[in-house]
Design an enzyme around this catalytic site. Structure first.
Site, PDB file in Angstrom:
ATOM      1  N   GLU A  23       0.823  -1.212   0.000  1.00 55.03           N
ATOM      2  CA  GLU A  23       0.000   0.000   0.000  1.00 55.03           C
ATOM      3  C   GLU A  23       0.862   1.269   0.000  1.00 55.03           C
ATOM      4  O   GLU A  23       0.529   2.252  -0.658  1.00 55.03           O
ATOM      5  CB  GLU A  23      -0.906   0.028   1.242  1.00 55.03           C
ATOM      6  CG  GLU A  23      -1.994  -1.037   1.280  1.00 55.03           C
ATOM      7  CD  GLU A  23      -1.517  -2.362   1.876  1.00 55.03           C
ATOM      8  OE1 GLU A  23      -0.281  -2.574   2.004  1.00 55.03           O
ATOM      9  OE2 GLU A  23      -2.379  -3.200   2.200  1.00 55.03           O
ATOM     10  N   ASN A 121      20.189  -7.376   0.865  1.00 54.92           N
ATOM     11  CA  ASN A 121      19.831  -6.837  -0.442  1.00 54.92           C
ATOM     12  C   ASN A 121      18.983  -5.563  -0.292  1.00 54.92           C
ATOM     13  O   ASN A 121      18.362  -5.109  -1.237  1.00 54.92           O
ATOM     14  CB  ASN A 121      19.079  -7.913  -1.231  1.00 54.92           C
ATOM     15  CG  ASN A 121      19.003  -7.570  -2.707  1.00 54.92           C
ATOM     16  OD1 ASN A 121      19.758  -6.749  -3.210  1.00 54.92           O
ATOM     17  ND2 ASN A 121      18.062  -8.171  -3.391  1.00 54.92           N
ATOM     18  N   ASP A 599      26.403 -13.422 -15.643  1.00 58.41           N
ATOM     19  CA  ASP A 599      26.425 -12.209 -14.817  1.00 58.41           C
ATOM     20  C   ASP A 599      26.643 -12.543 -13.346  1.00 58.41           C
ATOM     21  O   ASP A 599      25.991 -13.439 -12.806  1.00 58.41           O
ATOM     22  CB  ASP A 599      25.077 -11.480 -14.919  1.00 58.41           C
ATOM     23  CG  ASP A 599      24.855 -10.865 -16.301  1.00 58.41           C
ATOM     24  OD1 ASP A 599      25.844 -10.479 -16.948  1.00 58.41           O
ATOM     25  OD2 ASP A 599      23.682 -10.761 -16.710  1.00 58.41           O
ATOM     26  N   HIS A 694      22.697   4.693 -15.298  1.00 57.98           N
ATOM     27  CA  HIS A 694      21.882   5.102 -14.148  1.00 57.98           C
ATOM     28  C   HIS A 694      21.307   6.489 -14.338  1.00 57.98           C
ATOM     29  O   HIS A 694      20.573   6.978 -13.507  1.00 57.98           O
ATOM     30  CB  HIS A 694      22.723   5.021 -12.872  1.00 57.98           C
ATOM     31  CG  HIS A 694      23.291   3.645 -12.676  1.00 57.98           C
ATOM     32  ND1 HIS A 694      24.520   3.285 -13.173  1.00 57.98           N
ATOM     33  CD2 HIS A 694      22.767   2.540 -12.108  1.00 57.98           C
ATOM     34  CE1 HIS A 694      24.742   2.005 -12.896  1.00 57.98           C
ATOM     35  NE2 HIS A 694      23.698   1.532 -12.248  1.00 57.98           N
TER      36      HIS A 694
HETATM   37  N1  GLN Z   1      22.354  -8.961 -18.044  1.00 54.46           N
HETATM   38  C1  GLN Z   1      21.669  -8.165 -17.078  1.00 54.46           C
HETATM   39  C2  GLN Z   1      20.998  -6.971 -17.761  1.00 54.46           C
HETATM   40  O1  GLN Z   1      21.523  -6.471 -18.685  1.00 54.46           O
HETATM   41  C3  GLN Z   1      22.613  -7.672 -16.014  1.00 54.46           C
HETATM   42  C4  GLN Z   1      21.875  -6.881 -14.964  1.00 54.46           C
HETATM   43  C5  GLN Z   1      22.714  -6.486 -13.782  1.00 54.46           C
HETATM   44  O2  GLN Z   1      23.899  -6.285 -13.874  1.00 54.46           O
HETATM   45  N2  GLN Z   1      22.114  -6.325 -12.637  1.00 54.46           N
HETATM   46  O3  GLN Z   1      19.971  -6.508 -17.349  1.00 54.46           O
END
Ligand code: GLN
Ligand code: ZN
Length: 751
Positions: A23, A121, A599, A694
């Protein structure tokens, strides 16, 4: 001096706040979008707090944390409390908008940096302290929330981040934040007095930083700080909360002060019984794991509690940390099989466990005999479940040796791959995902609601892939990706396809601000019933003659973003996941993939907080990556992607991964990272990000050229790759196309 106080018996250290149905997320996002006003947002917050407090008091907690509610983040709240918001937001008159500006930035104001909260996290905002930060106390939020709780008749315990943790986590010129402690102490003393006036019997000061390695000088500072705070006469009883690990030497330091209570994480192997000085304290015993989802072993917890009773003045039962890190409740999880469900405890169920244990201590075990029996039955069912033990996987792992983790020397591979791939120097590529378009989101929603079937969904995803391939061809990128449209999330996607994982329907956990994630639950041995990504990658490759990267998530990241088994070492679980990923790489290679990227953006995040535990972690995490990637031929090029640039303790591990090419974040740290890598002897392919994803800004050709020229001073051209610094999924299609065009142009010009 200690103040007179009544110990409590049952509590938790903190509470989730996004709301059982998210919410607060919805209300906050409506406010940001201008669809609702501040009064609405405050009303939603107040109602969430009221419902939660009432529920906790009714569930039998006799001390309830207050003030862990937040509109964004608790570190930001503490910065506001202490008058330490950055000066650049000071001109924003409205307090709520000022707060959100510090959290998320505006068109003209940069936000605070965000980073991971210890080894969780969850992300907190990093307070900035500079020489002209003039601290001042603004306890309005905390006093309001305390007042609400008292009015409801709830036994409220205000919670504040302690001064040591606040300063240690803040960013200051010359790293000298701790030197500002003398300025903060009077504010904390003032706050304690105001909380006492408002009716607080106890206050909780959170000091999780005490479970990290501190110097002797820092430990002495901890002692002086809590001696000074406890010397105040007009104050609530002070509980200092440590969590996320063993407080070690800090515990003895705290025990020597006059604080009334200390909270310890007893899921981290802490031996508090060995500390007789706790005889004068309330020990808040964190025997219920606050950051994982398994039902507690109540018998073992009772054993610990009884031992503690022998050495502490009094004992309260608690979660090991805030319940912020687990979902609210199991109630909505109707999709889990009954057996698995019986092994789990989310937030509400953990509160129940705390109550049962506290009742056992105060009224005797007979009073909770049924609950103890039910917990035992669940533990038996878990121990004996065939899904926890797959002989085939275990014997495959047992048969592996160092050869299975080792490829030919990197130089030899480089020569073979050069012939196999025939790429130009300074090859251009992207990290994996392309913008999550509304077509993708709508298709996913339609599938979920049953408006379209799986075949139609896959048809739409293929259309997206075709578009992304065509775009990359048009732009002239050298190594292509399929764009990941079919993945809701890079971990959940694989968890849904692997046996041994379960996913929840509503198990949302706050990651930062209004962003929530639903971590999968790793409960059993991991196997891969069938190939997971082959059809998508194969389809993408069929559309182009350029190499398309096979795209996988690494074992460490899959574990870091899941709730993991607690019945075996994390390294053992990592090897099982690694084996499944390895099988996938072999299938991808057989299906024609010439490059495979695995990754590992979370490699650094799982690093243990204590230096002594780090080498063992780095060994198994690197080995699990090598296990996942060493099954392919030398001609197949292995890439990895790491999502940060301050490598610190993990720098040597990066070379240890032995990936042919590593892409890293560097756009914001101006290539210094390459010098760090060189210093660590790294001699493999590297793609320092030259486009900061970003930010919505489009980097110009000149900027990218400058970055690449700087990179070429540190790395010879034959090892250098040209790429953005992360996936493009959060960006808009227009800015992505322009940015990548500039990136390709810059690389071509330098060649
Ligand atoms: N392969 C993923 C992407 O391009 C890597 C994402 C990440 O580094 N968190 O979204
Ligand atoms: Zn990334």
């Amino acid at each position: 001096m200690t103040v007179s106080h009544t110990p409590f018996t049952a509590t938790v250290l903190g509470l989730p706040r996004v709301g059982p149905n998210r919410e607060l997320k919805r209300a906050t996002e409506s406010y940001w979008a201008g669809r609702a006003d501040a009064a609405h947002l405050h009303a939603v917050g107040r109602e969430l707090r009221r419902a939660q407090l009432t529920e906790l008091a009714a569930a039998g907690l006799d001390s309830v944390p207050v003030g862990t509610f937040s509109y964004y983040d608790q570190m930001l709240d503490t910065a506001e409390l202490l008058g330490a918001l950055p000066p650049r937001v000071a001109g924003i008159a409205d307090p709520l908008d000022r707060y959100f500006a510090a959290a998320r930035g505006t068109d003209t104001v940069a936000p605070l940096e965000m980073t991971k909260w210890f080894d969780t996290n969850y992300h907190y905002l990093v307070p900035e302290i500079d020489t002209d930060t003039a601290f001042s106390l603004h306890p309005g939020k905390l006093l309001t929330e305390l007042g609400e709780a008292i009015e409801l008749g709830v036994p409220a315990r205000p919670v504040v981040i302690g001064p040591i943790t606040f300063l240690k986590l803040a960013k200051a010129a010359d790293n000298a934040a701790l030197e500002r402690l003398p300025e903060l102490l009077p504010l904390y003393l003032d706050l304690l007095a105001q909380l006492a006036d408002a009716g607080a019997q106890w206050v909780q000061l959170d000091e999780p930083v005490l479970v990290t390695d501190l110097t002797e000088a820092e430990l002495a500072l901890v002692g002086r700080t809590y001696s000074a705070l406890s010397a105040a006469q007009h104050r609530p009883a002070i509980l200092v909360a440590t969590y996320f690990g063993h407080p070690d030497a800090a515990l003895a330091v705290l025990a020597d002060t006059e604080i009334e209570g200390v909270a310890v994480d007893l899921t981290a192997g802490t031996d508090v019984a060995a500390l007789p000085a706790l005889a004068r304290k309330l020990v808040v015993a964190g025997v219920v794991d606050g950051r994982n989802v398994w039902r507690a072993d109540l018998d073992a917890a009772l054993g610990t509690l009884v031992t503690l009773l022998g050495s502490a003045e009094s004992v309260a039962v608690s979660s090991s940390c805030s319940l912020l890190h687990v979902p609210y409740s199991l109630t909505p999880e109707t999709g889990l099989d009954e057996r698995l469900r019986s092994w789990l405890a989310f937030g509400a169920e953990k509160v129940g466990e705390v109550r049962v244990l506290a009742t056992a201590l105060t009224a005797g075990v007979d009073a909770v005999a049924d609950e103890l029996a039910a917990a035992r039955a669940a533990a038996d069912s878990r121990r004996t479940d065939p899904r926890l033990h797959n002989d085939r996987v275990r014997s495959r792992l047992a048969a592996l040796d160092e050869n299975d983790l080792t490829r030919s020397p990197a130089d030899e591979r480089r020569v073979l791959q050069r012939d196999h791939l025939d790429l130009p120097v300074l090859p251009t590529t992207t990290i994996g995902s392309y913008p999550q378009t509304s077509t993708i989101r709508l298709a996913r929603a339609a599938l979920r609601k049953g408006e379209i079937d799986q075949a139609e969904y896959e048809r739409r995803m293929r259309a997206e892939i075709a578009d992304v391939i065509a775009l990359q061809e048009k732009l002239g990128l050298d190594v292509l990706v399929h764009g990941e449209p079919e993945r809701n999330d890079m971990v959940q996607y694989f968890a849904e396809l692997l046996d041994g994982f379960a996913v929840t329907e509503a198990g949302w956990v706050q990651s930062y601000g209004t962003r929530c994630v639903r971590p999968p639950i790793l409960f059993g041995d991991v196997t891969r019933p069938e190939a997971m990504t082959l059809s998508w990658i194969g389809y993408a490759q069929s559309l182009t003659t350029k190499p398309v990267k096979g795209m996988l998530t690494g074992p460490v990241t899959i574990l870091a973003w899941s709730f993991v088994r607690d019945d075996q070492p994390l390294g053992d679980s990592a090897r099982q996941v690694a084996l499944a990923i390895r099988d996938e790489t072999v299938d991808l290679e057989a299906g024609g993939a010439r490059i495979i990227q695995v990754d590992e953006p979370a490699l650094r995040e799982l690093l243990p907080l204590r230096a002594a535990e780090q080498p063992a972690y780095l060994r198994w995490s690197v080995d699990s990556f090598r296990l996942a990637t060493a099954g392919v031929a030398d001609t197949t090029q292995v890439h990895t992607h790491l999502c940060y640039s301050e490598f610190g303790e993990v720098i040597s591990a990066i070379a240890g991964l032995d990936a042919d090419v590593t892409s890293i974040e560097a756009a914001r740290s101006h290539m210094e990272v390459l010098d760090d890598l060189n210093a660590a002897g790294f001699a493999l392919g590297v793609g320092p990000g030259v486009y900061d994803i970003h930010s919505p800004r489009v980097p110009s050709v000149e900027e990218i050229t400058t970055s690449l020229s700087a990179a070429l001073k540190a790395v010879p051209a034959e090892r250098l790759w040209v790429n953005p610094d992360c996936g493009l999924k959060t960006r808009g299609p227009v800015e992505v196309e322009e940015s990548l065009r500039n990136l390709v142009t810059a690389a071509a010009a330098l060649r």
